[in-house]
Design an enzyme around this catalytic site. Structure first.
Site, PDB file in Angstrom:
ATOM      1  N   ASP A   3       0.735  -1.334  -0.030  1.00  0.00           N
ATOM      2  CA  ASP A   3      -0.052   0.213  -0.055  1.00  0.00           C
ATOM      3  C   ASP A   3       0.851   1.242  -0.018  1.00  0.00           C
ATOM      4  O   ASP A   3       0.374   2.345   0.287  1.00  0.00           O
ATOM      5  CB  ASP A   3      -0.957   0.066   1.108  1.00  0.00           C
ATOM      6  CG  ASP A   3      -0.118  -0.125   2.516  1.00  0.00           C
ATOM      7  OD1 ASP A   3       1.005  -0.421   2.703  1.00  0.00           O
ATOM      8  OD2 ASP A   3      -0.989   0.223   3.636  1.00  0.00           O
ATOM      9  N   HIS A  51      23.687   1.085 -17.546  1.00  0.00           N
ATOM     10  CA  HIS A  51      22.609   1.468 -17.003  1.00  0.00           C
ATOM     11  C   HIS A  51      22.660   0.740 -15.485  1.00  0.00           C
ATOM     12  O   HIS A  51      21.914   0.302 -14.921  1.00  0.00           O
ATOM     13  CB  HIS A  51      21.186   1.254 -17.608  1.00  0.00           C
ATOM     14  CG  HIS A  51      20.839   2.176 -18.146  1.00  0.00           C
ATOM     15  ND1 HIS A  51      19.800   2.227 -19.337  1.00  0.00           N
ATOM     16  CD2 HIS A  51      21.461   3.334 -18.933  1.00  0.00           C
ATOM     17  CE1 HIS A  51      19.677   3.220 -20.329  1.00  0.00           C
ATOM     18  NE2 HIS A  51      20.800   3.866 -20.148  1.00  0.00           N
ATOM     19  N   ASP A  81      26.595   9.289 -13.695  1.00  0.00           N
ATOM     20  CA  ASP A  81      25.431   9.814 -14.785  1.00  0.00           C
ATOM     21  C   ASP A  81      24.376  10.094 -13.743  1.00  0.00           C
ATOM     22  O   ASP A  81      23.562   9.077 -13.621  1.00  0.00           O
ATOM     23  CB  ASP A  81      25.025   8.595 -15.740  1.00  0.00           C
ATOM     24  CG  ASP A  81      24.068   9.104 -16.962  1.00  0.00           C
ATOM     25  OD1 ASP A  81      23.521  10.030 -16.588  1.00  0.00           O
ATOM     26  OD2 ASP A  81      23.998   8.363 -17.890  1.00  0.00           O
ATOM     27  N   ASP A 131      20.859  15.934 -17.556  1.00  0.00           N
ATOM     28  CA  ASP A 131      21.253  14.607 -17.424  1.00  0.00           C
ATOM     29  C   ASP A 131      22.700  14.897 -17.944  1.00  0.00           C
ATOM     30  O   ASP A 131      23.115  15.229 -19.050  1.00  0.00           O
ATOM     31  CB  ASP A 131      20.543  14.017 -18.848  1.00  0.00           C
ATOM     32  CG  ASP A 131      21.182  12.665 -19.178  1.00  0.00           C
ATOM     33  OD1 ASP A 131      21.705  11.936 -18.305  1.00  0.00           O
ATOM     34  OD2 ASP A 131      20.575  12.231 -20.175  1.00  0.00           O
ATOM     35  N   HIS A 179      26.166   2.420 -27.774  1.00  0.00           N
ATOM     36  CA  HIS A 179      25.058   3.158 -27.703  1.00  0.00           C
ATOM     37  C   HIS A 179      25.236   4.451 -28.528  1.00  0.00           C
ATOM     38  O   HIS A 179      26.121   4.707 -29.169  1.00  0.00           O
ATOM     39  CB  HIS A 179      24.630   3.656 -26.331  1.00  0.00           C
ATOM     40  CG  HIS A 179      25.852   4.561 -25.690  1.00  0.00           C
ATOM     41  ND1 HIS A 179      25.979   5.953 -25.843  1.00  0.00           N
ATOM     42  CD2 HIS A 179      26.778   4.183 -24.976  1.00  0.00           C
ATOM     43  CE1 HIS A 179      26.806   6.359 -25.188  1.00  0.00           C
ATOM     44  NE2 HIS A 179      27.405   5.363 -24.464  1.00  0.00           N
ATOM     45  N   HIS A 208      20.130  12.144 -27.623  1.00  0.00           N
ATOM     46  CA  HIS A 208      18.571  12.096 -27.193  1.00  0.00           C
ATOM     47  C   HIS A 208      18.372  13.478 -27.080  1.00  0.00           C
ATOM     48  O   HIS A 208      19.128  14.115 -26.473  1.00  0.00           O
ATOM     49  CB  HIS A 208      18.238  11.087 -26.368  1.00  0.00           C
ATOM     50  CG  HIS A 208      18.670  11.281 -24.921  1.00  0.00           C
ATOM     51  ND1 HIS A 208      18.151  12.095 -24.192  1.00  0.00           N
ATOM     52  CD2 HIS A 208      19.857  10.732 -24.400  1.00  0.00           C
ATOM     53  CE1 HIS A 208      18.833  11.947 -22.870  1.00  0.00           C
ATOM     54  NE2 HIS A 208      20.056  11.144 -23.064  1.00  0.00           N
ATOM     55  N   HIS A 263      14.760  11.168 -21.718  1.00  0.00           N
ATOM     56  CA  HIS A 263      14.562  10.604 -23.096  1.00  0.00           C
ATOM     57  C   HIS A 263      13.425  11.290 -23.659  1.00  0.00           C
ATOM     58  O   HIS A 263      12.336  10.960 -23.719  1.00  0.00           O
ATOM     59  CB  HIS A 263      14.711   9.152 -23.343  1.00  0.00           C
ATOM     60  CG  HIS A 263      15.828   8.694 -22.908  1.00  0.00           C
ATOM     61  ND1 HIS A 263      16.012   7.155 -22.678  1.00  0.00           N
ATOM     62  CD2 HIS A 263      17.161   9.300 -22.438  1.00  0.00           C
ATOM     63  CE1 HIS A 263      17.251   7.053 -22.118  1.00  0.00           C
ATOM     64  NE2 HIS A 263      17.948   8.081 -21.885  1.00  0.00           N
ATOM     65  N   GLU A 282      26.830  12.560 -25.618  1.00  0.00           N
ATOM     66  CA  GLU A 282      27.258  11.672 -24.639  1.00  0.00           C
ATOM     67  C   GLU A 282      28.191  10.645 -25.333  1.00  0.00           C
ATOM     68  O   GLU A 282      27.594   9.372 -24.917  1.00  0.00           O
ATOM     69  CB  GLU A 282      26.229  11.114 -23.650  1.00  0.00           C
ATOM     70  CG  GLU A 282      24.729  10.984 -24.255  1.00  0.00           C
ATOM     71  CD  GLU A 282      23.954  10.156 -23.246  1.00  0.00           C
ATOM     72  OE1 GLU A 282      24.274   9.537 -22.527  1.00  0.00           O
ATOM     73  OE2 GLU A 282      22.707  10.840 -23.401  1.00  0.00           O
ATOM     74  N   TYR A 342      34.135   2.035 -23.500  1.00  0.00           N
ATOM     75  CA  TYR A 342      33.723   0.965 -22.393  1.00  0.00           C
ATOM     76  C   TYR A 342      34.806  -0.111 -22.447  1.00  0.00           C
ATOM     77  O   TYR A 342      34.468  -1.011 -23.310  1.00  0.00           O
ATOM     78  CB  TYR A 342      32.266   0.731 -22.382  1.00  0.00           C
ATOM     79  CG  TYR A 342      31.377   1.805 -22.202  1.00  0.00           C
ATOM     80  CD1 TYR A 342      31.041   2.595 -21.209  1.00  0.00           C
ATOM     81  CD2 TYR A 342      30.736   2.399 -23.672  1.00  0.00           C
ATOM     82  CE1 TYR A 342      30.286   3.737 -21.127  1.00  0.00           C
ATOM     83  CE2 TYR A 342      29.998   3.604 -23.557  1.00  0.00           C
ATOM     84  CZ  TYR A 342      29.812   4.159 -22.324  1.00  0.00           C
ATOM     85  OH  TYR A 342      29.074   5.143 -22.314  1.00  0.00           O
ATOM     86  N   ARG A 385      32.196   7.994 -19.959  1.00  0.00           N
ATOM     87  CA  ARG A 385      31.193   8.573 -20.794  1.00  0.00           C
ATOM     88  C   ARG A 385      31.085  10.110 -20.270  1.00  0.00           C
ATOM     89  O   ARG A 385      31.438  10.362 -19.155  1.00  0.00           O
ATOM     90  CB  ARG A 385      29.864   7.975 -20.647  1.00  0.00           C
ATOM     91  CG  ARG A 385      28.567   8.821 -21.373  1.00  0.00           C
ATOM     92  CD  ARG A 385      27.361   7.794 -21.418  1.00  0.00           C
ATOM     93  NE  ARG A 385      26.855   7.796 -20.207  1.00  0.00           N
ATOM     94  CZ  ARG A 385      26.650   6.576 -19.800  1.00  0.00           C
ATOM     95  NH1 ARG A 385      27.410   5.558 -20.061  1.00  0.00           N
ATOM     96  NH2 ARG A 385      26.332   6.416 -18.344  1.00  0.00           N
ATOM     97  N   GLU A 420      28.844  13.351 -20.842  1.00  0.00           N
ATOM     98  CA  GLU A 420      27.572  13.979 -21.239  1.00  0.00           C
ATOM     99  C   GLU A 420      27.334  15.404 -20.775  1.00  0.00           C
ATOM    100  O   GLU A 420      27.278  15.558 -19.788  1.00  0.00           O
ATOM    101  CB  GLU A 420      26.516  12.785 -20.834  1.00  0.00           C
ATOM    102  CG  GLU A 420      25.030  13.326 -21.108  1.00  0.00           C
ATOM    103  CD  GLU A 420      24.075  12.324 -20.642  1.00  0.00           C
ATOM    104  OE1 GLU A 420      24.433  11.704 -19.592  1.00  0.00           O
ATOM    105  OE2 GLU A 420      23.222  12.122 -21.162  1.00  0.00           O
TER     106      GLU A 420
HETATM  107  N1  GLY Z   1      20.878   8.869 -17.899  1.00  0.00           N
HETATM  108  C1  GLY Z   1      20.227   8.212 -19.252  1.00  0.00           C
HETATM  109  C2  GLY Z   1      21.061   8.752 -20.607  1.00  0.00           C
HETATM  110  O1  GLY Z   1      22.177   9.364 -20.274  1.00  0.00           O
HETATM  111  O2  GLY Z   1      20.333   8.619 -21.539  1.00  0.00           O
HETATM  112 MN    MN Z   2      21.615  11.082 -21.761  1.00  0.00          MN
HETATM  113 MN    MN Z   3      22.591  10.331 -18.748  1.00  0.00          MN
END
Ligand code: GLY
Ligand code: MN
Ligand code: MN
Length: 441
Positions: free
Chosen positions: A33, A237, A254, A265, A344, A348, A355, A378, A382, A400, A402
């Site tokens: 709940d 992720h 991140d 982000d 990747h 985005h 996103h 970004e 890796y 990374r 970003e």
């Molecule tokens: N944090 C998710 C991305 O960078 O797209």
């Molecule tokens: Mn991102």
């Molecule tokens: Mn990100």
């Protein structure tokens, strides 16, 4: 509220005819709940600024009695003691600019009358089966009255493509909120860098980030913060955030926050002990050069895919220079030989959703950047220990970088420049040691 009213006006004009029905998001159960903290539906919010659950907005272009109708939870002092304040039907009109408001309990009673006489029903079909069924039931109610001379609507159309095209181009007010989300997240990253030390835990970096997010007035993270050290930095992720930070490892964070619904982000990678090793620095420099090349492409007239292309060119050439890949960069790009190290895409859209909505293609081609669009840039590398053929000196370097970029007439505006990406500047910042406890006094 004038911002929302102006958006509704544009939305109504774009619809032209019919009746558009837009419910917000329901509460989500966390366990038994206990509910997750409530987060409104972004599309619903964009047009209403109304943040309570159990609400439906209806838009009827050209309706004499008014085009904007809200269905909301009615005032109920007894319930409000338990679950919090409600604007109520009166507040929906007085505070949120509805031309007409009803109790959400009367939705099934009132909606057929609003649909009556319309040829087209705009509804985000296919997102939620129960809602699809409910809207159909209103249309069916009218079909049942065909003998009484009522013509039921014959067109069922999704309004989201119209709405998402609007959301893709950020207005001044939205950019202001995105700048705040960016500034707060940048400060949080700076604090986390200084908090890092061998022997600390990844979750303590997460705690530092989330502390600064709330401390500075953001509503909280815009997605679960990723704090991955060593091998964990190579999991895109990663979200356990429970490992010990080891001397000699890199850590990748991140994390972004949300301000009045708008997301930032940011990703940074830095050495746990404050000093890049030669291998870490070499790989870092490649990713940073890729990011600079890609950001430079964030200008009006460039195709969205070319931002990725610019980053990929530099990354693949860098992998060859580092000796991680061998061969002709163009061919390595064509065959996808880089994919074990970069799997990747580079960008985005960013906005009310991390996103964000908005199409990436138009007329069969990658769409062209225009002023007012906000995108992330970004790139990463890796270099996971398990990758066949990868020399041990690169093992478990995950990087990374970003940033959030607003496209303007005069070039890319980096909203997240408040937290440096320069490796020397990162080392200098970290050398200053942990920040004094952030005081509330
Ligand atoms: N944090 C998710 C991305 O960078 O797209
Ligand atoms: Mn991102
Ligand atoms: Mn990100």
């Amino acid at each position: 509220m004038s911002v929302f009213a102006a958006r509704r006006q544009r939305f109504l004009e774009a619809l032209g005819q019919g009746v558009a029905i837009l419910p917000t998001r329901p509460h989500a159960v966390r366990s038994h709940d206990v509910e997750h903290p409530y987060r409104f539906d972004s599309d619903f919010w964009y047009l209403t600024g109304f943040g309570e659950p159990d609400a439906v907005a209806v838009f009827v272009p050209g309706r004499a009695e008014g085009s904007f109708i809200l269905f909301v939870s009615p005032r109920d002092p007894e319930r409000e003691v338990w679950t919090g304040r409600r604007a109520g039907v009166e507040g929906a009109v007085a505070r949120f600019g509805a031309d007409e408001a009803h109790s959400i309990e009367d939705l099934d009673k009132v909606l057929p009358d609003l649909i009556r006489g319309q040829q087209r029903v705009w509804f985000p079909w296919g997102r939620d089966a129960a809602w699809d069924q409910r809207v159909r039931s209103w249309v069916d109610t009218l079909r049942g009255k065909a003998r009484m001379g009522i013509t039921p609507p014959s067109e069922m159309v999704d309004p989201l493509p119209i709405l998402h095209e609007m959301r893709l181009f950020k207005e001044a007010a939205e950019i202001g909120l995105m700048r705040r989300a960016a500034d707060i997240a940048a400060e949080a990253h700076l604090s986390a860098m200084r908090a890092a030390a061998p022997g600390a835990h990844e979750y303590q970096l997460q705690a530092t980030l989330e502390y600064v997010f709330r401390l500075r007035g953001s509503q909280g993270p815009s997605y679960h913060p990723i704090c991955g050290s060593g091998a964990n930095a190579c999991i895109l992720h990663y979200n356990e955030n429970d490992a010990v930070l080891r001397d000699g490892d890199l850590v990748l964070i991140d994390a972004g926050c949300e301000v009045e619904g708008y997301a930032s982000d940011i990703t940074r990678a830095f050495p746990v002990n404050g000093k890049f090793s030669p291998a870490q620095r070499a790989a870092y420099d490649v990713v940073l050069a890729a990011q600079h090349a890609a950001i430079a492409r964030c200008v009006p007239g460039i195709a969205f895919d070319d931002v990725h292309g610019a980053a990929l060119d530099v990354l693949v050439e860098g992998l060859v220079d580092l000796g991680i890949l061998a061969g002709d960069p163009a061919e390595l790009k064509a065959t996808g030989a880089f994919r074990p190290y970069y799997m990747h895409r580079t960008s985005h859209w960013l906005g009310l959703d991390v996103h964000d909505v908005g199409s990436y293609r138009q007329g069969g081609a990658s769409r062209t950047l225009k002023p007012g669009m906000v995108l992330t840039v970004e790139p990463g590398l890796y270099l996971a220990a398990g990758t066949p053929g990868l020399d041990a000196r690169w093992h478990d370097i995950g990087i990374r970088i970003e940033d959030d970029i607003l496209v303007t007439e005069t070039g890319p505006d980096n909203l997240t420049a408040g937290v440096t990406t320069d490796p020397d500047a990162i080392e200098a910042w970290m050398a200053a040691g942990p920040e004094p406890a952030l005081s509330l006094r």
